[in-house]
Design a protein around this motif. Sequence first.
Motif, PDB file in Angstrom:
ATOM      1  N   SER A  63       0.832  -1.206   0.000  1.00 31.17           N
ATOM      2  CA  SER A  63       0.000   0.000   0.000  1.00 31.17           C
ATOM      3  C   SER A  63       0.864   1.251   0.000  1.00 31.17           C
ATOM      4  N   THR A  66       2.199   1.704  -3.394  1.00 26.54           N
ATOM      5  CA  THR A  66       1.155   2.223  -4.271  1.00 26.54           C
ATOM      6  C   THR A  66       1.074   3.743  -4.144  1.00 26.54           C
ATOM      7  N   GLY A  69       3.627   5.405  -6.073  1.00 24.98           N
ATOM      8  CA  GLY A  69       3.513   5.299  -7.515  1.00 24.98           C
ATOM      9  C   GLY A  69       4.333   4.174  -8.122  1.00 24.98           C
ATOM     10  N   VAL A  71       3.844   0.836  -7.331  1.00 22.81           N
ATOM     11  CA  VAL A  71       3.017  -0.370  -7.404  1.00 22.81           C
ATOM     12  C   VAL A  71       1.591   0.055  -7.730  1.00 22.81           C
ATOM     13  N   GLN A  72       0.893  -0.792  -8.493  1.00 29.13           N
ATOM     14  CA  GLN A  72      -0.514  -0.560  -8.789  1.00 29.13           C
ATOM     15  C   GLN A  72      -1.360  -1.621  -8.104  1.00 29.13           C
ATOM     16  N   ALA A  73      -2.534  -1.232  -7.651  1.00 26.47           N
ATOM     17  CA  ALA A  73      -3.449  -2.154  -6.984  1.00 26.47           C
ATOM     18  C   ALA A  73      -4.740  -2.262  -7.777  1.00 26.47           C
ATOM     19  N   SER A  74      -5.278  -3.484  -7.867  1.00 22.69           N
ATOM     20  CA  SER A  74      -6.539  -3.728  -8.552  1.00 22.69           C
ATOM     21  C   SER A  74      -7.354  -4.710  -7.723  1.00 22.69           C
ATOM     22  N   PHE A  79      -1.867  -6.876  -6.703  1.00 24.64           N
ATOM     23  CA  PHE A  79      -0.821  -5.867  -6.853  1.00 24.64           C
ATOM     24  C   PHE A  79       0.152  -6.254  -7.969  1.00 24.64           C
ATOM     25  N   ARG A  80       0.699  -5.253  -8.620  1.00 18.62           N
ATOM     26  CA  ARG A  80       1.761  -5.468  -9.595  1.00 18.62           C
ATOM     27  C   ARG A  80       2.649  -4.232  -9.643  1.00 18.62           C
ATOM     28  N   THR A  82       4.255  -1.095 -11.116  1.00 18.90           N
ATOM     29  CA  THR A  82       3.710  -0.153 -12.091  1.00 18.90           C
ATOM     30  C   THR A  82       4.403  -0.315 -13.444  1.00 18.90           C
ATOM     31  N   ASP A  88       4.584   7.661 -20.556  1.00 10.29           N
ATOM     32  CA  ASP A  88       4.839   7.961 -19.146  1.00 10.29           C
ATOM     33  C   ASP A  88       6.225   8.570 -18.973  1.00 10.29           C
ATOM     34  N   GLN A 174      10.815   7.506 -10.131  1.00 12.32           N
ATOM     35  CA  GLN A 174      10.216   7.009 -11.359  1.00 12.32           C
ATOM     36  C   GLN A 174      11.229   7.037 -12.502  1.00 12.32           C
TER      37      GLN A 174
END
Length: 241
Positions: A63, A66, A69, A71-74, A79-80, A82, A88, A174
């Motif tokens: 979390s 996330t 920026g 990691v992405q959560a769905s 989680f995966r 990014t 980008d 990033q």
Amino acid sequence: MNGMGLRVSETVSGGPRSLTSALHERLRADILATRLLPGQKLNIAALAKQFDVSLAAVREALSRLTADGLVQASDQRGFRVTPVSLGDLADVTRTRIDIEGLALRRSIELGDERWTIAVRQAWEALKAVEYRDPDDASAHHDEWMIRHRVFHRALVSACGSPWLLGFRDVLHEQSERYRRLSIRREIGKTRDVEAEHATIVAAVLDRDAEAAVRALALHFSVTKEFVELAAFRIAEVSAAH
């Protein structure tokens, strides 16, 4: 996932919060170093077993990532890491030029002698290590990456705005993922990173804000160009996960 060294519980003493923080830092480092690749799925149970921590600690660490920026959560897919893309990259680069350029301009205006000494020291420390890993020319030298982060942070550290520095730090992280991915591919073109840094430092020490910001923007733009040249490699690793 491949093994990544000692379990978190073997390296940290203390309560659940200490374990969560240690796991957050470990996963963050692996994402930035591209040991965990863009788009790679992050299985909570597998990570808890690998690092010998609770499921709750893994969820909290993911979390935090996330929010960073990284990691992405769905709800459906979990989680995966990014993913990356050239769109980008362009957005990150433009925004980083704007944000870090502003922070550099303010640092030149507000920075005192201690700041200029810190910039000189960070610059000398960076020059003392190799850009590429001496054992693997297709990878950055880890120590160089650490000192490079310190160097760029030192340049803007006198801006007087924690908010500005916070935004700047997110953008830097990033950008580092793209840099790490791009160096894996030999593109038949070289750059003189040390000369780019030297131009920035010279302008900073001369208190020439316009020249410093211009040199910084060019430095970031050259990095973007090299990442674009490695775009096929980046697409390959993203598609594989």
